[in-house]
Scaffold this motif. Structure first.
Motif, PDB file in Angstrom:
ATOM      1  N   ARG A 156       0.806  -1.214  -0.017  1.00 32.46           N
ATOM      2  CA  ARG A 156       0.221   0.121   0.043  1.00 32.46           C
ATOM      3  C   ARG A 156       1.030   1.127  -0.052  1.00 32.46           C
ATOM      4  NH1 ARG A 156      -4.174   2.813  -1.785  1.00 32.46           N
ATOM      5  NH2 ARG A 156      -4.641   4.458  -0.306  1.00 32.46           N
ATOM      6  N   LEU A 157       1.794   1.113   0.705  1.00 30.48           N
ATOM      7  CA  LEU A 157       2.936   2.287   0.929  1.00 30.48           C
ATOM      8  C   LEU A 157       3.581   2.668  -0.542  1.00 30.48           C
ATOM      9  CD1 LEU A 157       4.180   2.013   4.440  1.00 30.48           C
ATOM     10  CD2 LEU A 157       2.905   3.651   3.861  1.00 30.48           C
ATOM     11  N   ARG A 158       4.018   1.412  -1.114  1.00 32.17           N
ATOM     12  CA  ARG A 158       4.551   1.616  -2.468  1.00 32.17           C
ATOM     13  C   ARG A 158       3.489   2.487  -3.459  1.00 32.17           C
ATOM     14  NH1 ARG A 158       9.094  -2.093  -3.475  1.00 32.17           N
ATOM     15  NH2 ARG A 158       8.927  -1.600  -5.513  1.00 32.17           N
ATOM     16  N   GLY A 159       2.269   1.990  -3.258  1.00 31.52           N
ATOM     17  CA  GLY A 159       1.287   2.548  -4.409  1.00 31.52           C
ATOM     18  C   GLY A 159       1.332   4.123  -4.001  1.00 31.52           C
ATOM     19  N   LEU A 160       1.255   4.283  -2.871  1.00 31.72           N
ATOM     20  CA  LEU A 160       1.147   5.722  -2.121  1.00 31.72           C
ATOM     21  C   LEU A 160       1.995   6.510  -2.692  1.00 31.72           C
ATOM     22  CD1 LEU A 160      -0.309   5.530   1.439  1.00 31.72           C
ATOM     23  CD2 LEU A 160      -1.701   6.356  -0.571  1.00 31.72           C
ATOM     24  N   LEU A 161       3.317   6.129  -2.728  1.00 26.49           N
ATOM     25  CA  LEU A 161       4.380   6.691  -3.249  1.00 26.49           C
ATOM     26  C   LEU A 161       4.605   6.650  -4.728  1.00 26.49           C
ATOM     27  CD1 LEU A 161       6.853   5.679  -0.461  1.00 26.49           C
ATOM     28  CD2 LEU A 161       5.808   7.880  -0.780  1.00 26.49           C
ATOM     29  N   GLY A 162       3.727   6.117  -5.672  1.00 24.09           N
ATOM     30  CA  GLY A 162       3.635   6.176  -6.989  1.00 24.09           C
ATOM     31  C   GLY A 162       4.427   5.143  -7.673  1.00 24.09           C
ATOM     32  N   THR A 191      13.939   9.768   3.884  1.00 22.22           N
ATOM     33  CA  THR A 191      12.917  10.022   3.073  1.00 22.22           C
ATOM     34  C   THR A 191      11.804   8.975   3.427  1.00 22.22           C
ATOM     35  OG1 THR A 191      13.532   8.893   1.094  1.00 22.22           O
ATOM     36  CG2 THR A 191      14.491  10.930   1.291  1.00 22.22           C
ATOM     37  N   ASP A 192      10.530   9.190   2.619  1.00 17.09           N
ATOM     38  CA  ASP A 192       9.661   7.981   2.570  1.00 17.09           C
ATOM     39  C   ASP A 192       9.941   6.898   2.206  1.00 17.09           C
ATOM     40  OD1 ASP A 192       7.301   9.611   3.999  1.00 17.09           O
ATOM     41  OD2 ASP A 192       7.125  10.640   2.025  1.00 17.09           O
ATOM     42  N   SER A 193      10.605   6.590   1.081  1.00 20.12           N
ATOM     43  CA  SER A 193      10.706   5.500   0.350  1.00 20.12           C
ATOM     44  C   SER A 193      12.037   4.689   1.455  1.00 20.12           C
ATOM     45  CB  SER A 193      11.410   5.661  -0.926  1.00 20.12           C
ATOM     46  OG  SER A 193      12.750   6.189  -0.881  1.00 20.12           O
ATOM     47  N   ASP A 194      12.740   5.418   2.179  1.00 24.98           N
ATOM     48  CA  ASP A 194      13.612   4.766   2.935  1.00 24.98           C
ATOM     49  C   ASP A 194      13.019   4.124   4.045  1.00 24.98           C
ATOM     50  OD1 ASP A 194      15.865   5.746   1.464  1.00 24.98           O
ATOM     51  OD2 ASP A 194      15.929   7.711   2.526  1.00 24.98           O
ATOM     52  N   LEU A 195      11.741   4.113   4.353  1.00 25.67           N
ATOM     53  CA  LEU A 195      11.113   3.768   5.526  1.00 25.67           C
ATOM     54  C   LEU A 195      10.028   2.680   5.251  1.00 25.67           C
ATOM     55  CD1 LEU A 195      10.645   7.199   7.274  1.00 25.67           C
ATOM     56  CD2 LEU A 195      11.819   5.092   8.343  1.00 25.67           C
ATOM     57  N   VAL A 196       9.992   2.236   3.671  1.00 30.22           N
ATOM     58  CA  VAL A 196       9.160   1.364   3.152  1.00 30.22           C
ATOM     59  C   VAL A 196      10.202   0.075   3.180  1.00 30.22           C
ATOM     60  CG1 VAL A 196       7.850   0.382   1.218  1.00 30.22           C
ATOM     61  CG2 VAL A 196       7.702   2.922   2.112  1.00 30.22           C
ATOM     62  N   ILE A 234       1.389  10.407   4.842  1.00 29.94           N
ATOM     63  CA  ILE A 234       1.435  10.293   3.247  1.00 29.94           C
ATOM     64  C   ILE A 234      -0.114  10.569   2.783  1.00 29.94           C
ATOM     65  CG2 ILE A 234       1.892   9.254   1.113  1.00 29.94           C
ATOM     66  CD1 ILE A 234       4.061   7.534   2.578  1.00 29.94           C
ATOM     67  N   GLU A 235      -1.192   9.863   3.510  1.00 35.20           N
ATOM     68  CA  GLU A 235      -2.300  10.173   3.022  1.00 35.20           C
ATOM     69  C   GLU A 235      -2.857  11.572   3.205  1.00 35.20           C
ATOM     70  OE1 GLU A 235      -4.478   8.309   1.437  1.00 35.20           O
ATOM     71  OE2 GLU A 235      -4.458   6.332   1.847  1.00 35.20           O
ATOM     72  N   TRP A 236      -2.200  12.185   4.397  1.00 30.96           N
ATOM     73  CA  TRP A 236      -2.943  13.725   4.738  1.00 30.96           C
ATOM     74  C   TRP A 236      -2.219  14.692   3.832  1.00 30.96           C
ATOM     75  CZ3 TRP A 236      -1.913  15.176  10.574  1.00 30.96           C
ATOM     76  CH2 TRP A 236      -2.798  16.009  11.008  1.00 30.96           C
ATOM     77  N   ARG A 237      -0.890  14.399   3.555  1.00 34.02           N
ATOM     78  CA  ARG A 237      -0.162  15.182   2.623  1.00 34.02           C
ATOM     79  C   ARG A 237      -0.861  15.198   1.207  1.00 34.02           C
ATOM     80  NH1 ARG A 237       4.759  13.087   4.845  1.00 34.02           N
ATOM     81  NH2 ARG A 237       5.163  12.000   2.781  1.00 34.02           N
ATOM     82  N   SER A 238      -1.417  14.023   1.002  1.00 37.60           N
ATOM     83  CA  SER A 238      -2.014  13.982  -0.247  1.00 37.60           C
ATOM     84  C   SER A 238      -3.633  14.290  -0.304  1.00 37.60           C
ATOM     85  CB  SER A 238      -2.235  12.340  -0.732  1.00 37.60           C
ATOM     86  OG  SER A 238      -0.668  11.815  -0.821  1.00 37.60           O
ATOM     87  N   ALA A 239      -3.989  15.074   0.649  1.00 32.79           N
ATOM     88  CA  ALA A 239      -5.366  15.724   0.904  1.00 32.79           C
ATOM     89  C   ALA A 239      -6.042  14.632   1.300  1.00 32.79           C
ATOM     90  CB  ALA A 239      -5.540  16.570  -0.357  1.00 32.79           C
ATOM     91  N   SER A 240      -6.171  13.413   1.903  1.00 33.57           N
ATOM     92  CA  SER A 240      -7.050  12.519   2.268  1.00 33.57           C
ATOM     93  C   SER A 240      -7.015  12.555   3.695  1.00 33.57           C
ATOM     94  CB  SER A 240      -6.519  11.227   1.734  1.00 33.57           C
ATOM     95  OG  SER A 240      -6.418  11.562   0.110  1.00 33.57           O
ATOM     96  N   PRO A 241      -7.561  13.370   4.413  1.00 27.42           N
ATOM     97  CA  PRO A 241      -7.480  13.360   5.874  1.00 27.42           C
ATOM     98  C   PRO A 241      -8.332  12.153   6.375  1.00 27.42           C
ATOM     99  CG  PRO A 241      -8.985  15.263   5.116  1.00 27.42           C
ATOM    100  CD  PRO A 241      -8.152  14.742   3.900  1.00 27.42           C
TER     101      PRO A 241
END
Length: 276
Positions: free
Chosen positions: A42-48, A100-105, A201-208
């Motif tokens: 799921r995180l991979r998908g959120l990060l494109g 970064t975000d990807s370093d934590l997946v 990541i969801e919050w930054r993507s305007a998905s509160p």
């Protein structure tokens, strides 16, 4: 005219997109590795990342275990620690102090050969357990270490060196932070950290609403975790539920009076602050 209508329909349906429900990740009847692997995808998908695949995490752990094969049957713990550290170094896994975000997946960290304390914590726990050592991750403020079951703490960002509770008490002011003071090893810690990351990541993507679901799942499996409680409270207030959000913020402050509301959203234990 038809093109304009298509654009308007896209905007309409995009605005009504159903929030992602993260509650299944808090289901204790599902094996932990299955939940971690699914959330990794799921995180991979959120990060494109194209074609997220939930088999990546089991494959990376199998690769690590294969790389660790061998060693003496009478190998002591210190030798094992050095071998795990050298194995990770041989495959090029570099600890990242400011991830970064990807370093934590976990799967992305393995593929890029650089990772923060969450993926490294998963790798160290798996490597130690595969050798019969009951390792579990443990939360610190904005950080995660591995407890080896013998009262020793392993600092994965420093090549697996041992540090005692007195070091962390000094470095993180644990005596002032009730949630972290006991340094409780928790098998849910990796998953909870990933859920907080998903929420951010969801919050930054305007998905509160999706962010709220992720933070709530983290709270369910690690009740009182300040990074999860604080961000849950803030996003609920943003969604207009002031009193509900205030209760979670109070819980976060009781667990970690040293932290502040701005800090929770800015780093939330997942970005800069996980590097100490």
């Amino acid at each position: 005219m038809r093109r304009m209508g298509a654009i308007l329909l896209f905007i309409l349906f995009a605005g009504c997109a159903k929030p992602t429900d993260y509650s299944a990740y808090a289901d204790g009847n599902r094996p932990m590795l299955v939940r971690i692997a699914s959330l990794d995808a799921r995180l991979r998908g959120l990060l494109g990342e194209a074609h997220p695949d939930s088999t990546r995490v089991p494959r990376l752990l199998d690769s690590l275990e294969s790389a660790l094969e061998g060693g003496s049957p009478t190998e002591n713990d210190s030798t094992l620690m050095r071998r795990i550290s050298s194995t990770l170094a041989k495959v090029g896994m570099v600890p990242v102090l400011q991830p970064t975000d990807s370093d934590l997946v976990p799967s992305m960290a393995w593929e890029r050969r650089r990772g923060g304390c969450v993926p490294l914590g998963l790798m160290w726990c798996h490597a130690l357990r595969s050798r019969g050592i009951g390792a579990k991750p443990a939360f610190l403020p904005g950080h995660l270490v591995v407890a080896d079951g013998e009262g020793r703490l392993i600092e994965t960002l420093r090549g697996g060196i041992h540090r005692d509770i007195f070091f962390y008490d000094s470095a993180f002011r644990l005596s002032e932070r009730p949630y972290y003071r006991a340094l409780r090893p928790d098998s849910n810690a990796i998953l909870a950290a990933m859920l907080v990351q998903a929420g951010l990541i969801e919050w930054r993507s305007a998905s509160p609403a999706s962010a709220e679901s992720a933070f709530a799942a983290a709270v369910k499996i690690c009740p009182g975790l300040p990074e999860a409680e604080g961000n849950l409270g803030l996003v609920q207030q943003e969604l207009g539920r002031e009193s509900e959000g205030a209760e979670h913020l109070r819980t976060a402050l009781r667990g970690d009076p040293v932290a502040g509301e701005v800090k929770w959203r800015r780093v939330a234990g997942i970005r800069d602050n996980w590097s100490k």
